[in-house]
Design a protein around this motif. Structure first.
Motif, short mmCIF file in Angstrom:
data_model
loop_
_atom_site.label_atom_id
_atom_site.label_comp_id
_atom_site.label_asym_id
_atom_site.label_seq_id
_atom_site.Cartn_x
_atom_site.Cartn_y
_atom_site.Cartn_z
N SER A 232 2.10 -5.66 -3.16
CA SER A 232 1.47 -6.98 -3.22
C SER A 232 2.40 -8.09 -2.77
CB SER A 232 0.99 -7.26 -4.65
OG SER A 232 2.10 -7.43 -5.53
N LEU A 233 3.67 -7.76 -2.52
CA LEU A 233 4.65 -8.79 -2.14
C LEU A 233 4.54 -9.11 -0.65
CD1 LEU A 233 7.81 -7.48 -4.03
CD2 LEU A 233 5.99 -8.99 -4.86
N THR A 234 4.91 -10.34 -0.31
CA THR A 234 4.95 -10.73 1.08
C THR A 234 6.19 -10.13 1.74
OG1 THR A 234 6.27 -12.74 0.75
CG2 THR A 234 3.88 -12.94 0.46
N GLU A 235 6.23 -10.19 3.06
CA GLU A 235 7.38 -9.66 3.79
C GLU A 235 8.67 -10.36 3.36
OE1 GLU A 235 9.01 -9.23 8.40
OE2 GLU A 235 6.97 -9.93 8.01
N SER A 236 8.62 -11.67 3.21
CA SER A 236 9.81 -12.43 2.82
C SER A 236 10.27 -12.05 1.42
CB SER A 236 9.54 -13.93 2.89
OG SER A 236 9.29 -14.33 4.22
#
Length: 377
Positions: free
Chosen positions: A294-298
């Motif tokens: 669920s985390l963004t790439e950053s």
């Protein structure tokens, strides 16, 4: 002005360097402005998640420094991001905060951003009259400087809304300003692409929209490209043969999905469905099981650095970003994973075999809580 260039990557780099230099020199009072400016540049690049992080960092550092002046630019960016994502309630909250203290020097300086967010929310809620009124207040002048207060990818959207009004004055003002900018500098690809896009909307000209699509492809503005593809698709579906419109809607949907623009993707998906094309359901910004997926790439880039034991400051130095940006990312990571401890994050990352690029090799996970501050370290 920097966001109106053909070198968005350089713009973002310059803003990042300015941000870090201000931190190094102890110019804390300027940090909210640097973060807000970088949020605007990231929004222009279609990086909605990262734009929101920078806008939140702008608000966070202002609160830490007890800066009480309104921050309408950061709030407007957050409102525009939430409109794209489809969370109109949160967008309204940010817009009301942006309008706080309206009439002060700060709100006057960023009034065009507030007008843009106000119009975007009214448009999303189906209030055409309010949307036109908001844009008229901010962009009625034919002076190009009024348009340059917001990045060029927003200009065709202003025209699209203005065309719904019986009074052509706003359309004339904005299109005249775009033509003036194009005449002043014919070398900038983005200005040429925007002018073609505006002409395509004004004259319902598919060739102009095709020219805009070609022009946008090398400018690093995926949401501008998606909008031009969608506009061309809308023209094409009015012909007897609607088949040629489908690839343009499909490309627009892919671009919206990649940027996290769930509301745009849902609208395009509905259009494709009416054309007989089945597409995958839209994943909203909050959708999906809790876990590293669920985390963004950053956000994922930070996890291997946490495992290495780096502090937030050290991570910021290694990634060449502001420590306030890292702080905001870490808060998001802890919230999404349901944890409050760097130790627990490290344990989970090791258990899930997170690679050096932050990828989770074993799929989603669900976790519990320990009580620590993500900003410590």
């Amino acid at each position: 002005m920097l966001t109106a260039t053909d070198r968005l990557a350089d713009t973002e780099r310059i803003l990042r360097e300015g941000q870090r230099e201000a931190e190094a020199l102890g110019l804390g009072w300027s940090l909210p402005h640097w973060h807000a400016a970088r949020a605007c540049a990231l929004l222009e690049q279609g990086a909605l998640d990262d734009a929101a992080v920078e806008a939140e960092a702008s608000l966070m550092v202002a609160a830490e420094l007890e800066i009480t002046l309104p921050n309408p630019q950061a709030r407007s960016v957050l409102a525009l991001v939430e409109i794209r994502r489809g969370d109109l309630t949160r967008a309204g909250d940010h817009l009301r905060a942006a309008e706080t203290g309206f009439g002060t020097h700060s709100t006057q300086r960023y009034g065009s951003w507030v007008s843009l967010a106000r119009a975007g929310l009214a448009d999303a809620e189906g209030e055409d009259g309010q949307a036109v009124a908001a844009l008229t207040a901010g962009f009625q002048s034919r002076e190009p400087a009024r348009l340059l207060a917001v990045p060029p990818s927003h200009w065709p959207g202003i025209v699209r809304i203005a065309l719904r009004d019986e009074d052509p004055s706003l359309v004339r003002a904005v299109s005249g300003a775009v033509r003036g900018l194009a005449t002043q500098d014919e070398s900038r690809q983005i200005i040429g692409a925007v002018r073609a896009h505006v002409d395509g909307l004004l004259h319902r000209d598919p060739r102009a929209l095709e020219s805009a699509i070609t022009g946008y492809r090398n400018t690093g503005r995926p949401l501008a490209l998606a909008a031009a593809c969608e506009d061309l698709g809308e023209l094409m579906v009015q012909s007897a043969d609607t088949t040629p419109a489908i690839p343009y809607f499909e490309e627009a949907g892919r671009l919206a999905s990649a940027s996290g623009a769930g509301r745009d993707q849902e609208r395009i998906r509905g259009r494709l469905r009416r054309l007989g094309v089945r597409t995958a359901p839209v994943r909203t910004h909050a959708a999906g099981p809790p876990g590293l997926g669920s985390l963004t790439e950053s956000e994922r880039k930070l996890i291997p650095l946490v495992v290495e034991g780096l502090t937030n400051r050290a991570m910021a130095d290694q990634l060449y970003v502001s420590v306030h940006t890292v702080n905001t990312h870490m808060k998001h990571i802890f919230t999404k994973l349901g944890i409050n401890s760097r130790v627990e994050l490290t344990r989970l990352a090791i258990e899930r075999a997170v690679s050096a690029d932050g990828a989770d090799r074993n799929g989603p996970l669900t976790v519990g809580h320990e009580g620590k501050d993500p900003l410590n370290g």
